[in-house]
Motif scaffolding. Sequence first.
Motif, PDB file in Angstrom:
ATOM      1  N   LYS A  27       0.851  -1.185   0.000  1.00 13.54           N
ATOM      2  CA  LYS A  27       0.000   0.000   0.000  1.00 13.54           C
ATOM      3  C   LYS A  27       0.891   1.241   0.000  1.00 13.54           C
ATOM      4  O   LYS A  27       1.981   1.242   0.582  1.00 13.54           O
ATOM      5  CB  LYS A  27      -0.905   0.047   1.241  1.00 13.54           C
ATOM      6  CG  LYS A  27      -1.901  -1.081   1.328  1.00 13.54           C
ATOM      7  CD  LYS A  27      -2.979  -0.919   0.295  1.00 13.54           C
ATOM      8  CE  LYS A  27      -4.058  -1.978   0.451  1.00 13.54           C
ATOM      9  NZ  LYS A  27      -5.065  -1.871  -0.583  1.00 13.54           N
ATOM     10  N   TYR A  79      -7.819   6.466  -4.181  1.00 20.67           N
ATOM     11  CA  TYR A  79      -8.078   5.033  -4.023  1.00 20.67           C
ATOM     12  C   TYR A  79      -9.027   4.518  -5.116  1.00 20.67           C
ATOM     13  O   TYR A  79      -8.853   3.407  -5.614  1.00 20.67           O
ATOM     14  CB  TYR A  79      -8.670   4.760  -2.636  1.00 20.67           C
ATOM     15  CG  TYR A  79      -9.087   3.326  -2.423  1.00 20.67           C
ATOM     16  CD1 TYR A  79      -8.152   2.351  -2.092  1.00 20.67           C
ATOM     17  CD2 TYR A  79     -10.418   2.943  -2.560  1.00 20.67           C
ATOM     18  CE1 TYR A  79      -8.527   1.034  -1.903  1.00 20.67           C
ATOM     19  CE2 TYR A  79     -10.803   1.626  -2.370  1.00 20.67           C
ATOM     20  CZ  TYR A  79      -9.868   0.676  -2.050  1.00 20.67           C
ATOM     21  OH  TYR A  79     -10.243  -0.633  -1.875  1.00 20.67           O
ATOM     22  N   LEU A 137      -3.831   4.301   0.574  1.00 24.26           N
ATOM     23  CA  LEU A 137      -4.507   4.069   1.852  1.00 24.26           C
ATOM     24  C   LEU A 137      -4.173   5.213   2.798  1.00 24.26           C
ATOM     25  O   LEU A 137      -3.011   5.591   2.943  1.00 24.26           O
ATOM     26  CB  LEU A 137      -4.053   2.750   2.487  1.00 24.26           C
ATOM     27  CG  LEU A 137      -4.655   2.436   3.856  1.00 24.26           C
ATOM     28  CD1 LEU A 137      -6.141   2.111   3.737  1.00 24.26           C
ATOM     29  CD2 LEU A 137      -3.918   1.283   4.524  1.00 24.26           C
TER      30      LEU A 137
END
Length: 189
Positions: free
Chosen positions: A31, A57, A64
């Motif tokens: 991420k 996102y 994130l």
Amino acid sequence: PLFIEMYFLHEKKGLGKNIKEIKEKYSLKNKFIVLFAGIKGKMKGACNVLYVVNELYKKNRNFLLVAIGHSTSEWEKAKKNIDSKSLLDLKYQDSHTKELFFASCDVFCMPSISESFGLVYLEAWSKKKPVIAADIPAVRELVGKSKGGILVNYGDEKQLAESIEKLYFNRKLRESLGNNGKKVLTEKY
């Protein structure tokens, strides 16, 4: 805690193992982590960061937002309008856990209009992380002069998104800004 304990400002052996554990615990592997730490309110820019990371996102599932701190009614209302998979929302953490999140993130983002100095930027720099901050006088003095991050106009979500994406696509810039911040932290603060 309002600041990472001084003990944690120095590189420690074994931190990598702890970072790996926290990434596994919270499913953070692979991420691009945008970290926000502070009161999750409008003045701190938390809701703007929330909306921007949610939009990023939608285009790229690697983004994130990890948000650490006290929630506000503004924050709780804003969370209802996003994809919950774009956010890891946590209460205040102990110093060690907070340090691990700073060490695990890719960029620290708090475009606050209410900072008089910004100790939290120093926390990010302690882990060589670039920061994104609001372009206001006190923060301009700290972040702008140090070349340890990117300044954005408070509330300008387009500029905020562009800054996060710029850091996402440019690893060398992330490293350069983080190293500049660490140098200023070490030499001046």
